[in-house]
Design an enzyme around this catalytic site. Structure first.
Site, PDB file in Angstrom:
ATOM      1  N   GLY A  94       0.823  -1.188   0.000  1.00  0.00           N
ATOM      2  CA  GLY A  94       0.000   0.000   0.000  1.00  0.00           C
ATOM      3  C   GLY A  94       0.860   1.241   0.000  1.00  0.00           C
ATOM      4  O   GLY A  94       2.103   1.165  -0.040  1.00  0.00           O
ATOM      5  N   ASP A 117     -12.160   3.783   5.960  1.00  0.00           N
ATOM      6  CA  ASP A 117     -11.453   3.211   4.810  1.00  0.00           C
ATOM      7  C   ASP A 117     -12.125   1.908   4.371  1.00  0.00           C
ATOM      8  O   ASP A 117     -11.464   0.902   4.120  1.00  0.00           O
ATOM      9  CB  ASP A 117      -9.981   2.961   5.156  1.00  0.00           C
ATOM     10  CG  ASP A 117      -9.103   2.854   3.904  1.00  0.00           C
ATOM     11  OD1 ASP A 117      -9.581   3.251   2.816  1.00  0.00           O
ATOM     12  OD2 ASP A 117      -7.967   2.366   4.007  1.00  0.00           O
TER      13      ASP A 117
END
Length: 415
Positions: free
Chosen positions: A22, A135
């Site tokens: 990520g 998220d």
């Protein structure tokens, strides 16, 4: 973080390989050498570990995750710092994430409701504790079928989870999270709550049913879509009941007050909408265009006729064919059997006409050869030659001249 730690030791964890990368961290598959347990090890980049604000967020994530005891939340085992590297050890889920499942297209409504129903349970539990995930996206929904007889879901990555309505941006005002599934108030930096996560869950619902997020394009275009545009109609992309469009519109409303109160209410409304009969469009009548006007054809001399070849038949299609007929035979000429009776009739008529003509000719020739008779009857003297006009002698009986009828014919005697 660019360096690959595979094969190295981080504290009492041996790093076996990379699970995913990520923008702020790398997820490794690792082994806890003390317990012999496989774990998922999230390691934060060194450059972020030096940021005091980020270190604070990291500690918040670890504490918030460990405080949630729910079957659909990934259990946290440990967190710490080794050689300047921050890490979180959590349960290794043997499966895949939802993003990998839908990358090749939509999944069925039944499977969608089953998976997202578990996500809704985890989110509402989080909200009951005063936390907001911030998220929610397919990549953070882990799916496994190795733990139960059905697919089990874990909600992961609580790195942005916050308590209360603040703290979802950096001190410099930078946005944290994925704009593809972010609510308008999150993008604007306004206060957030449970309805913010419900908006993101509605976006994930859209993606599961269609195989794509609600808004696509570059990051600025996606953000403008969330801020100013209505979500596309699902029924314009896939064949589903019309009622699902209203569920998405309400779940993704720009005003949080219009949205569903919690995530379970959103999934419940979607379940009710998807149970209705799917939309079926009425068949459109097929219009046949008028035939074009006939075009004059140029003269072409006649071509010899080619024998017709039988078309190949598929297996099971039995067709009885006659033997081939030579060109020029009666099969290639018109049928004259219906006209054969005309020949004897015409011959008979011709013969009759000839006989009649002969009779007429013979009769005409006989009339012309016979002399025309006088209309005055001849005078025949009796006892005296014709032509003598002397008076009779005295003492004798005078002869009498008689005139024969005009229709009397005298036939001389033979002698």
């Amino acid at each position: 973080m660019s360096e690959d730690l595979t094969g190295r030791r981080l504290g009492h964890y041996r790093i076996d390989g990379v699970l995913g990368r990520g923008g702020m961290s790398v997820m490794y598959k690792a082994t806890d050498v003390r317990l012999g347990r496989k774990v998922a090890l999230k390691v934060i980049g060194e450059h972020l570990g030096e940021d005091a604000e980020f270190r604070e967020r990291f500690v918040d994530e670890a504490r918030n995750t460990s405080a949630i005891d729910h079957a659909n939340v990934v259990p946290l085992y440990d967190f710490g710092e080794v050689d300047g590297l921050l890490y979180i050890a959590m349960r290794l889920v043997d499966g895949s994430d939802l993003a990998s499942i839908i990358k090749n297209g939509p999944i069925s409504p039944e499977r969608t409701l089953s998976l997202l129903g578990q996500v809704a349970e985890a989110l509402d539990t989080l909200h009951d504790r005063g936390l907001v995930h911030l998220d929610v996206k397919p990549a953070n929904v882990l799916v496994t079928s190795r733990e139960t007889s059905t697919e089990h879901v874990y909600l992961a990555d609580f790195g942005l989870t916050r308590r209360g309505a603040t703290g979802h941006r950096t001190r410099s005002g930078d946005f944290l999270g994925s704009p593809t599934y972010a609510a308008p108030e999150h993008l604007r930096g306004e206060p957030v709550d449970a309805r913010t996560d419900a908006y993101s869950l509605a976006c994930v619902l859209f993606a599961c049913l269609t195989g794509r997020p609600p808004f696509q394009g570059k990051v600025p275009e996606v953000i403008q879509g969330h801020l100013n545009l209505d979500p596309p109609a699902i029924t314009g992309l896939v064949a589903l009941p019309n009622a699902i469009d209203e569920v998405i519109r309400r779940g993704m409303a720009k005003d949080p007050k219009v949205r569903y109160l919690d995530c379970k209410a959103l999934i419940g409304a979607a379940r009710q909408a998807l149970q209705q009969a799917p939309r079926r469009e009425a068949p459109r009548p097929v219009t046949t265009p008028p035939p074009p006007p006939p075009q004059p054809q140029p003269f072409r001399p006649a071509q010899p006729q080619q024998p017709v070849q039988p078309q190949p038949q598929g297996p099971g299609d039995f067709v009885r064919l006659r033997p081939p007929t030579p060109v020029g035979s009666s099969a290639f000429t018109p049928d004259k059997s219906s006209r054969r009776w005309l020949v004897p009739v015409l011959a008979g008529l011709i013969a009759i006409a000839a006989i009649v003509l002969v009779i007429v000719l013979v009769t005409s020739s006989g009339d012309t050869s016979t002399p025309q008779q006088n209309t005055t009857a001849p005078s025949i003297p009796v006892g005296q030659a014709s032509g003598s006009q002397s008076k009779p002698a005295r003492g004798t009986t005078p002869t009498t001249r008689r005139t024969l009828p005009s229709n009397l014919t005298v036939i001389p005697s033979g002698g």
